[in-house]
Design a protein around this motif. Structure first.
Motif, PDB file in Angstrom:
ATOM      1  N   ALA A 221     -50.342  22.992 -17.124  1.00  0.00           N
ATOM      2  CA  ALA A 221     -49.830  21.590 -16.713  1.00  0.00           C
ATOM      3  C   ALA A 221     -51.105  21.296 -15.360  1.00  0.00           C
ATOM      4  O   ALA A 221     -51.716  22.239 -14.703  1.00  0.00           O
ATOM      5  CB  ALA A 221     -48.727  21.590 -15.827  1.00  0.00           C
ATOM      6  N   LEU A 222     -51.160  19.974 -15.242  1.00  0.00           N
ATOM      7  CA  LEU A 222     -51.719  19.656 -13.912  1.00  0.00           C
ATOM      8  C   LEU A 222     -51.034  18.634 -13.177  1.00  0.00           C
ATOM      9  O   LEU A 222     -49.978  17.924 -14.001  1.00  0.00           O
ATOM     10  CB  LEU A 222     -53.237  19.131 -14.127  1.00  0.00           C
ATOM     11  CG  LEU A 222     -53.505  17.785 -14.988  1.00  0.00           C
ATOM     12  CD1 LEU A 222     -53.134  16.618 -14.281  1.00  0.00           C
ATOM     13  CD2 LEU A 222     -54.923  17.589 -15.546  1.00  0.00           C
ATOM     14  N   ALA A 279     -48.988  18.328 -19.275  1.00  0.00           N
ATOM     15  CA  ALA A 279     -49.193  19.639 -19.596  1.00  0.00           C
ATOM     16  C   ALA A 279     -49.442  19.635 -21.496  1.00  0.00           C
ATOM     17  O   ALA A 279     -49.272  18.736 -21.771  1.00  0.00           O
ATOM     18  CB  ALA A 279     -47.733  20.295 -19.552  1.00  0.00           C
ATOM     19  N   PHE A 280     -50.412  20.936 -21.749  1.00  0.00           N
ATOM     20  CA  PHE A 280     -50.492  20.870 -22.932  1.00  0.00           C
ATOM     21  C   PHE A 280     -50.317  22.323 -23.347  1.00  0.00           C
ATOM     22  O   PHE A 280     -50.475  23.287 -22.654  1.00  0.00           O
ATOM     23  CB  PHE A 280     -52.198  20.652 -23.181  1.00  0.00           C
ATOM     24  CG  PHE A 280     -52.521  19.224 -22.894  1.00  0.00           C
ATOM     25  CD1 PHE A 280     -52.874  18.721 -24.068  1.00  0.00           C
ATOM     26  CD2 PHE A 280     -52.940  18.474 -21.929  1.00  0.00           C
ATOM     27  CE1 PHE A 280     -53.078  17.316 -24.175  1.00  0.00           C
ATOM     28  CE2 PHE A 280     -53.292  17.503 -21.780  1.00  0.00           C
ATOM     29  CZ  PHE A 280     -53.215  16.526 -22.894  1.00  0.00           C
ATOM     30  N   ASP A 309     -52.399  28.847 -13.671  1.00  0.00           N
ATOM     31  CA  ASP A 309     -51.673  29.758 -14.813  1.00  0.00           C
ATOM     32  C   ASP A 309     -50.281  29.040 -15.217  1.00  0.00           C
ATOM     33  O   ASP A 309     -49.982  28.217 -14.763  1.00  0.00           O
ATOM     34  CB  ASP A 309     -51.549  31.301 -14.328  1.00  0.00           C
ATOM     35  CG  ASP A 309     -51.058  31.241 -13.069  1.00  0.00           C
ATOM     36  OD1 ASP A 309     -50.233  30.359 -12.735  1.00  0.00           O
ATOM     37  OD2 ASP A 309     -51.415  32.102 -12.265  1.00  0.00           O
ATOM     38  N   GLU A 310     -49.617  29.959 -15.978  1.00  0.00           N
ATOM     39  CA  GLU A 310     -48.354  29.526 -16.233  1.00  0.00           C
ATOM     40  C   GLU A 310     -47.223  29.356 -15.359  1.00  0.00           C
ATOM     41  O   GLU A 310     -46.618  28.592 -15.241  1.00  0.00           O
ATOM     42  CB  GLU A 310     -47.887  30.672 -17.331  1.00  0.00           C
ATOM     43  CG  GLU A 310     -46.866  30.037 -18.412  1.00  0.00           C
ATOM     44  CD  GLU A 310     -46.358  31.262 -19.344  1.00  0.00           C
ATOM     45  OE1 GLU A 310     -47.499  32.035 -19.682  1.00  0.00           O
ATOM     46  OE2 GLU A 310     -45.359  31.203 -19.788  1.00  0.00           O
ATOM     47  N   ALA A 311     -47.505  30.257 -14.274  1.00  0.00           N
ATOM     48  CA  ALA A 311     -46.654  30.547 -13.235  1.00  0.00           C
ATOM     49  C   ALA A 311     -46.794  28.916 -12.159  1.00  0.00           C
ATOM     50  O   ALA A 311     -45.692  28.609 -12.059  1.00  0.00           O
ATOM     51  CB  ALA A 311     -46.748  31.689 -12.143  1.00  0.00           C
ATOM     52  N   GLU A 312     -47.719  28.788 -11.870  1.00  0.00           N
ATOM     53  CA  GLU A 312     -48.085  27.566 -11.323  1.00  0.00           C
ATOM     54  C   GLU A 312     -47.804  26.174 -12.205  1.00  0.00           C
ATOM     55  O   GLU A 312     -47.040  25.423 -11.380  1.00  0.00           O
ATOM     56  CB  GLU A 312     -49.737  27.270 -10.837  1.00  0.00           C
ATOM     57  CG  GLU A 312     -50.170  27.921  -9.392  1.00  0.00           C
ATOM     58  CD  GLU A 312     -51.493  27.561  -9.212  1.00  0.00           C
ATOM     59  OE1 GLU A 312     -52.376  28.426  -8.872  1.00  0.00           O
ATOM     60  OE2 GLU A 312     -51.779  26.282  -9.234  1.00  0.00           O
ATOM     61  N   SER A 313     -47.888  26.310 -13.345  1.00  0.00           N
ATOM     62  CA  SER A 313     -47.603  25.218 -14.078  1.00  0.00           C
ATOM     63  C   SER A 313     -45.869  25.182 -14.167  1.00  0.00           C
ATOM     64  O   SER A 313     -45.232  24.156 -14.022  1.00  0.00           O
ATOM     65  CB  SER A 313     -47.756  25.393 -15.619  1.00  0.00           C
ATOM     66  OG  SER A 313     -49.246  25.440 -15.818  1.00  0.00           O
ATOM     67  N   GLY A 314     -45.292  26.345 -14.145  1.00  0.00           N
ATOM     68  CA  GLY A 314     -43.754  26.251 -13.992  1.00  0.00           C
ATOM     69  C   GLY A 314     -43.240  25.700 -12.565  1.00  0.00           C
ATOM     70  O   GLY A 314     -42.383  24.906 -12.815  1.00  0.00           O
ATOM     71  N   MET A 315     -43.993  25.991 -11.482  1.00  0.00           N
ATOM     72  CA  MET A 315     -43.588  25.394 -10.349  1.00  0.00           C
ATOM     73  C   MET A 315     -43.665  23.795 -10.424  1.00  0.00           C
ATOM     74  O   MET A 315     -42.927  23.186  -9.866  1.00  0.00           O
ATOM     75  CB  MET A 315     -44.563  25.672  -9.201  1.00  0.00           C
ATOM     76  CG  MET A 315     -44.190  27.374  -8.561  1.00  0.00           C
ATOM     77  SD  MET A 315     -45.128  27.926  -7.530  1.00  0.00           S
ATOM     78  CE  MET A 315     -45.158  26.676  -6.198  1.00  0.00           C
ATOM     79  N   LEU A 316     -44.620  23.202 -11.178  1.00  0.00           N
ATOM     80  CA  LEU A 316     -44.874  21.736 -11.241  1.00  0.00           C
ATOM     81  C   LEU A 316     -43.762  21.329 -11.791  1.00  0.00           C
ATOM     82  O   LEU A 316     -43.006  20.225 -11.579  1.00  0.00           O
ATOM     83  CB  LEU A 316     -46.309  21.621 -11.690  1.00  0.00           C
ATOM     84  CG  LEU A 316     -47.354  21.512 -10.952  1.00  0.00           C
ATOM     85  CD1 LEU A 316     -48.671  21.477 -11.862  1.00  0.00           C
ATOM     86  CD2 LEU A 316     -47.709  20.636  -9.791  1.00  0.00           C
ATOM     87  N   LEU A 317     -43.436  22.023 -12.883  1.00  0.00           N
ATOM     88  CA  LEU A 317     -42.246  21.418 -13.890  1.00  0.00           C
ATOM     89  C   LEU A 317     -40.924  21.658 -13.132  1.00  0.00           C
ATOM     90  O   LEU A 317     -40.346  20.729 -13.290  1.00  0.00           O
ATOM     91  CB  LEU A 317     -42.348  22.183 -15.241  1.00  0.00           C
ATOM     92  CG  LEU A 317     -43.082  21.741 -16.474  1.00  0.00           C
ATOM     93  CD1 LEU A 317     -44.502  21.351 -15.840  1.00  0.00           C
ATOM     94  CD2 LEU A 317     -42.824  22.351 -17.466  1.00  0.00           C
ATOM     95  N   ALA A 318     -40.763  22.596 -12.194  1.00  0.00           N
ATOM     96  CA  ALA A 318     -39.755  22.524 -11.541  1.00  0.00           C
ATOM     97  C   ALA A 318     -39.576  21.581 -10.494  1.00  0.00           C
ATOM     98  O   ALA A 318     -38.444  20.997 -10.172  1.00  0.00           O
ATOM     99  CB  ALA A 318     -39.702  24.122 -10.736  1.00  0.00           C
ATOM    100  N   ALA A 319     -40.600  21.123 -10.264  1.00  0.00           N
ATOM    101  CA  ALA A 319     -40.406  19.795  -9.112  1.00  0.00           C
ATOM    102  C   ALA A 319     -39.940  18.801 -10.004  1.00  0.00           C
ATOM    103  O   ALA A 319     -39.136  18.010  -9.444  1.00  0.00           O
ATOM    104  CB  ALA A 319     -41.873  19.306  -8.485  1.00  0.00           C
ATOM    105  N   ARG A 320     -40.563  18.603 -10.967  1.00  0.00           N
ATOM    106  CA  ARG A 320     -39.984  17.689 -11.956  1.00  0.00           C
ATOM    107  C   ARG A 320     -38.604  17.677 -12.289  1.00  0.00           C
ATOM    108  O   ARG A 320     -37.656  16.762 -12.241  1.00  0.00           O
ATOM    109  CB  ARG A 320     -40.643  17.279 -13.275  1.00  0.00           C
ATOM    110  CG  ARG A 320     -40.325  16.337 -14.315  1.00  0.00           C
ATOM    111  CD  ARG A 320     -40.075  15.004 -13.640  1.00  0.00           C
ATOM    112  NE  ARG A 320     -39.303  14.139 -14.834  1.00  0.00           N
ATOM    113  CZ  ARG A 320     -38.038  13.986 -15.070  1.00  0.00           C
ATOM    114  NH1 ARG A 320     -37.184  14.715 -14.032  1.00  0.00           N
ATOM    115  NH2 ARG A 320     -37.564  13.249 -15.708  1.00  0.00           N
TER     116      ARG A 320
END
Lengths: 455, 455
Positions: A221-222, A279-280, A309-320
């Motif tokens: 994600a970004l 995200a892709f 990485d996946e972990a950082e992407s997961g944090m962004l999605l957790a915010a959403r």
């Protein structure tokens, strides 16, 4: 009443019929605000098709309304009891009957929880994509009833696209099988699709054949920060016009960002007016994110932050994922709107909603499935304040009016229920409403299935 | 009759009403064998919504049947005239009204030819995937009426998945708008989907909002040769169970291979009992083909021949596209079946069809959208030979029976029309049939829309 209870009891095993008033009260409504809920005469929790048929036959004979129910996580009051009804909760019909990797289907009972199905099929390398926010509680039957969406719809579509066939108990207790187990099929009218989103008004789904997909690769994600909703909307338009297929494209406005920070201490950038998450899950997600990042900058993004990485992407999605609980925490009570507009009109919807919030002196945070144009303006209010409650209801309606003006729909994925019934008539127009009513009459001539809901 | 013609003429421009018997005869049937066609009282070729409404109002007042028609490439007799009817040909309503790359939609009239739409959207970097074999002649209205499929469905789905909203003229001339222009929407029952595959029995589609996709990358294909249908079916099962998403997965049996060689001089390997074609339009199609080639070998393929480039891939696909004309050339006349089974039962369907062909001493070539389990057994016969014709009809029915036994459907993408009407009742069962009929009555209480078709 006592006739109803004794007749019901005659065809049900011990424990399937609940009549304690306090217990029944807990089954009387879903999670929608401003929706009246009646007092049920009985709550039935069947475990089998035959028990459901018994309930419907009894209800038909006695002309008693029946309200089918899943996990009551709905947001439009569709599962709310009406006075004297039988609440038919499908929660105990919760078996995954079959998972078939060659044909990529699952056969399930309606009470299976969305997340449980996801886990079960993941063990076979498969995915059931629709992922409403309530996926850890909500049931497949409820998902079918409301036509649920979720975060992944921008790439993978909504519930309707994954329902191949249904077993449905009709109002009079007859069993109707619709659809198929095959990848394709056009034999007769598509009754399957008619039941998806019908909110329990046409029949009671007791079994579903669902399409599955190969499990996708993990998402990368970004986050892109914008100084205005207009710029963020422009970025969404460019991303989609350039032919990208993100697996997620979500937006949060500044009100939502502030609320998320307060709830989670995530320290999202509060100066940002709109935060876009993309995200892709493609073979080369970093390359796709780089291209999308460029488009965001070209549309005016102040900053573009790709996850490492996946972990950082997961944090962004957790915010959403935290957006709704965070906005709920603002005043304790919210009304969540669900207007979907053509994605090119996203900025118009966001700006219009901000103007409505200002005019009514309310906090309205917007999070949106931006790639689909599906927005969730969350109206925060204090239910103990009658004037604020009135303004909340007014602003909620004005947002739907704005959505229709922009060529959209009053509900992208939450359904009509009680909450949007009057608005449905506006969206459908008189001919549409009449044809919908005639279909309902064809399935439920006595009008006992979830009366007062949808139309 | 003269009243009908004068009433029709009063609301139509010059040239829109055809009454010459020879001309009308050319509009009296589609491409299905064994389907009766009546004599129309009039053929109307409207150019506008208002002209369609005029026809339907007139027909309703006079209780005259109306048969809506596209390009008459259908294979089930759904477009066949009935005696005394008005044939309503939508061929002249052929405008692409809008192509919107941000919202990925096209708005079209029903007479737009599938290939013309494909070309028009390709200019915007977009694709309209459904690609029936007749795509260079057939119309979008006809595709919607029959719920058409094609070669690309295994990855991209069928017509139904691309129809977002419709304008429909009802039997009595009222205009119904269904669905939406947005990516998502659950406001009321899904009437849009009800019209897809309804074969003109519920209303006349005059405008459609279609979903588009980003244009895919070019396909790269391979051919795998098998010594038996069983091995080929096993390969299909392994490919799908391993989570591959080919853009095409087609099968031809030896009868079809021989016929294609005779028609095209392609010199496909005639010793092969089943030829499987697989293609990918992924970022690295060669890698995907290599993996699929391995699976084919593991399932018993005698040879796996990957195309070197796009040109070679095109030749493989041309062989598949030639299958139907090639089989037609065998005896001059064919009946094309359209049974779709769970893809795990593909080999059973192929073996069973071969047994049926042998028992009835007929040539039956099978080509199949193998990835979907959608087979087209093509029964070749000489219509001048009454006994062979009888055996052809018998074998055609036996194949449908076999399809139902295997958990399939009598029609994956061609529709019911006149040809499969009796079989539809068997597939739906009494409750299904009754509910379908009650829906038809709700839309067309006078029974004037395409009577005698579907159910």
């Amino acid at each position: 009443m006592s006739d109803l209870l004794s007749r019901l009891r005659a065809g049900l095993p011990d424990g399937a019929l609940l009549t304690d008033p306090d217990v029944m009260a807990s089954y009387s409504h879903d999670m929608a605000s401003f929706c009246p809920a009646g007092r049920p005469a009985a709550v039935v929790l069947p475990r089998s098709l035959e028990e459901v048929r018994h309930v419907m036959r009894t209800a038909s004979e006695l002309r008693v309304p029946v309200v089918p129910q899943g996990a009551r996580t709905g947001l439009s009051g569709a599962a709310n009891a009406v006075d004297g009804c039988v609440v038919l909760s499908l929660l105990r019909m919760d078996r995954v009957l079959e998972i078939d990797p060659v044909n990529r289907i699952a056969v399930v009972e309606p009470g299976v929880v969305n997340a449980d199905l996801s886990k079960a099929v993941a063990a076979h390398g498969l995915a059931y994509p629709p992922d409403p926010s309530s996926w850890e509680q909500c049931t497949i039957g409820g998902n079918i009833g409301t036509g649920s969406g979720g975060l992944c719809c921008v790439k993978y579509g909504v519930t309707a696209e994954y329902v191949l066939g249904l077993d449905v108990v009709l109002a009079d207790g007859r069993l109707l099988s619709t659809g198929r187990r095959t990848a394709k099929g056009v034999a007769g009218y598509d009754l399957t699709r008619l039941f998806v989103g019908a909110e329990g008004t046409l029949g009671v789904v007791v079994r579903a054949v669902l399409a599955l997909r190969p499990a996708p690769a993990p998402q990368l994600a970004l986050a892109a920060e914008f100084g205005s909703a207009r710029d963020a909307g422009e970025a969404v338009a460019r991303i989609m016009a350039e032919g990208h297929t993100p697996s997620l494209l979500e937006l949060m406005d500044s009100t939502t960002i502030v609320a998320v920070n307060r709830l989670t201490r995530m320290s999202l950038p509060e100066s940002t007016r709109a935060l876009l998450l993309a995200a892709f899950d493609t073979p080369d997600p970093a390359a796709d994110l780089a291209a999308v990042g460029e488009l965001c900058r070209a549309a005016g993004a102040n900053a573009v932050v790709p996850a490492e990485d996946e972990a950082e992407s997961g944090m962004l999605l957790a915010a959403r994922r935290a957006a709704l609980p965070a906005l709920e925490a603002v005043t304790g009570t919210t009304m969540i709107d669900d207007v979907c507009v053509p994605r090119s009109r996203l900025a118009d919807l966001l700006e219009g909603t901000a103007a409505i919030a200002e005019r009514h002196r309310l906090t309205i945070g917007v999070c949106a499935h931006a790639g689909d144009g599906n927005t969730h303006p969350v109206v925060c209010f204090d239910p103990a304040d009658p004037d604020e409650s009135r303004r909340a209801r007014l602003s909620f309606d004005e947002i739907m009016g704005l959505g229709l003006e922009l060529g959209g729909t009053i509900t992208g994925e939450h359904g009509v229920g009680v909450l949007k019934r009057e608005w449905l008539a506006r969206e459908l127009g008189p001919v549409g409403l009449e044809m919908q009513r005639s279909i309902r009459r064809a399935f439920d001539p006595l009008g006992i299935l979830n009366p007062g809901k949808v139309l």
